[in-house]
Design an enzyme around this catalytic site. Sequence first.
Site, short mmCIF file in Angstrom:
data_model
loop_
_atom_site.label_atom_id
_atom_site.label_comp_id
_atom_site.label_asym_id
_atom_site.label_seq_id
_atom_site.Cartn_x
_atom_site.Cartn_y
_atom_site.Cartn_z
N GLU A 25 -35.70 10.23 -45.81
CA GLU A 25 -35.56 11.43 -46.66
C GLU A 25 -35.05 12.63 -45.88
O GLU A 25 -35.03 12.63 -44.63
CB GLU A 25 -36.89 11.77 -47.33
CG GLU A 25 -38.01 12.10 -46.33
CD GLU A 25 -39.04 13.06 -46.90
OE1 GLU A 25 -38.65 14.11 -47.46
OE2 GLU A 25 -40.24 12.78 -46.75
N LYS A 160 -52.23 13.68 -46.14
CA LYS A 160 -53.02 14.64 -45.37
C LYS A 160 -53.91 15.42 -46.30
O LYS A 160 -53.65 15.51 -47.51
CB LYS A 160 -52.11 15.54 -44.56
CG LYS A 160 -51.09 16.30 -45.36
CD LYS A 160 -50.38 17.30 -44.47
CE LYS A 160 -49.38 16.68 -43.53
NZ LYS A 160 -48.23 16.06 -44.19
N1 PSU Z 1 -45.60 15.85 -46.52
C1 PSU Z 1 -45.29 15.94 -45.19
N2 PSU Z 1 -44.04 16.29 -44.82
C2 PSU Z 1 -43.06 16.56 -45.73
C3 PSU Z 1 -43.40 16.44 -47.13
C4 PSU Z 1 -44.67 16.10 -47.46
O1 PSU Z 1 -46.14 15.70 -44.35
O2 PSU Z 1 -41.94 16.89 -45.35
C5 PSU Z 1 -42.32 16.67 -48.14
C6 PSU Z 1 -41.76 15.33 -48.64
O3 PSU Z 1 -40.38 15.48 -48.85
C7 PSU Z 1 -42.48 15.14 -49.97
C8 PSU Z 1 -42.53 16.56 -50.44
O4 PSU Z 1 -41.79 14.31 -50.87
O5 PSU Z 1 -42.85 17.32 -49.28
C9 PSU Z 1 -43.56 16.77 -51.51
O6 PSU Z 1 -43.41 18.04 -52.02
P1 PSU Z 1 -44.22 18.45 -53.34
O7 PSU Z 1 -45.66 18.42 -52.90
O8 PSU Z 1 -43.73 19.82 -53.68
O9 PSU Z 1 -43.90 17.40 -54.37
#
Ligand code: PSU
Length: 301
Positions: A25, A160
Site C-alpha cells: 500500500e 494497535k
Molecule cells: N495503521 C498503521 N499504519 C498505517 C495505517 C494504519 O499502523 O499507515 C493506514 C493504512 O493505510 C490503513 C489506514 O488502511 O491507515 C486506515 O485509515 P482509517 O483508519 O482512516 O481507515
Amino acid sequence: MNNYLEISPEVKSALTEGRPVVALESTIISHGMPYPQNVETAMNVERIVRENGAVPATIAIIGGKLKAGLSADEIEYLGKKGYDVTKASRRDLPVLVARGEDGATTVATTMIIAAMAGIKVFATGGIGGVHRGAEVTMDISADLEELARTPVLVVCAGAKSILDLGLTLEYLETKGVPVIGYGTDELPAFYTRKSGFGVDYRLDTPDEIAAAFRAKLEMGLAGGMLVTNPIPEPYSMDPDVINKAIDEAVAEANAKGIRGKQTTPFLLAKIKDITGGDSLASNIRLVYNNAALAAQVAGKF
Ligand code: PSU
Ligand code: MN
C-alpha cells in the site's frame, strides 16, 4: 481489464506467467511514516519481497490512474509529498479518478486495485479497525468492509490499541473474515506480540495459509482473509511504554477534536513523537517481517 487500471510491465508479466506477486500500500508511505524513512522503507520492502521470491506491486493512484507497480521515482514522489497526497479509501476513488488526481491507497483501496489486477496477496503494517469510542463516534475503518467483500489476503502485524481490538474482532467475525495468527494463538498488537485477544485460527506455515485462502476462493466465499504476524521479538516494544504513549496520543486527538480520515495519521505521528522515534523503528521492522511472509505465501498459489 479496465481503462482506469495501469499495471507495470514487470507486474503484468509476472501475473501472466503465474509468478507470485505481492501488493503493497501507499498510505503507509505518505501518511504512515515521515520522509525520508518512508521512502527508504518502501524500497526495502520491495527488495525483501523479491528476496523471498515474489514481485512487489506497490499500489497508488497517480494522475487518476490506478497503478499496480510503481517506479522508484513514483515512490519518492509520494513519500516527499506526504500529507499533501490525498489519503484515498474506497469512497475517494470516483472523484480522484475523474479529476485525474493522485491518491495514496489505504488497505481498503489497495485491496480493490490488487483484486482488479489479479493480485491475491498483500502485505502491510497495520489495518484500520473499530476505533476506541466508536460506540459514539461510529469511526470504523472502511478497511474492515473491504476485507468482507474483496478477495485479497492481507498480512499485517495485528492491530494497535489506538483501536478497540475487541470490537475490531467482533466486527470481523460478523463480516465473516477469518483472522489467522501466524504461529500464534493470540492476536498480536502491532508493536507487541500479545494483546490478550485470541485469533480464530493458528496456522504455522505459508502452505497452510495459502491452502485456507485457496479454499475460500474456490468456494466462492466473498471477501479476504486477515493474517496477523507478530513483530519479531528483538524489535517488539515494552507494552507499558507503548500503551502509555497510545493513551496519551488518543487523549490529545480527542482534546483537539481530530476526526475522520485525519485520526489514524495523527495518532501514528503522535506516538512516534512521544516514543522518541522508537515506535517508528519497530513499525519499520514489522513491515519487513510481513513482506517476507506475504512473499512466501504468494509463492504457494
Ligand atoms: N495503521 C498503521 N499504519 C498505517 C495505517 C494504519 O499502523 O499507515 C493506514 C493504512 O493505510 C490503513 C489506514 O488502511 O491507515 C486506515 O485509515 P482509517 O483508519 O482512516 O481507515
Ligand atoms: Mn475512520
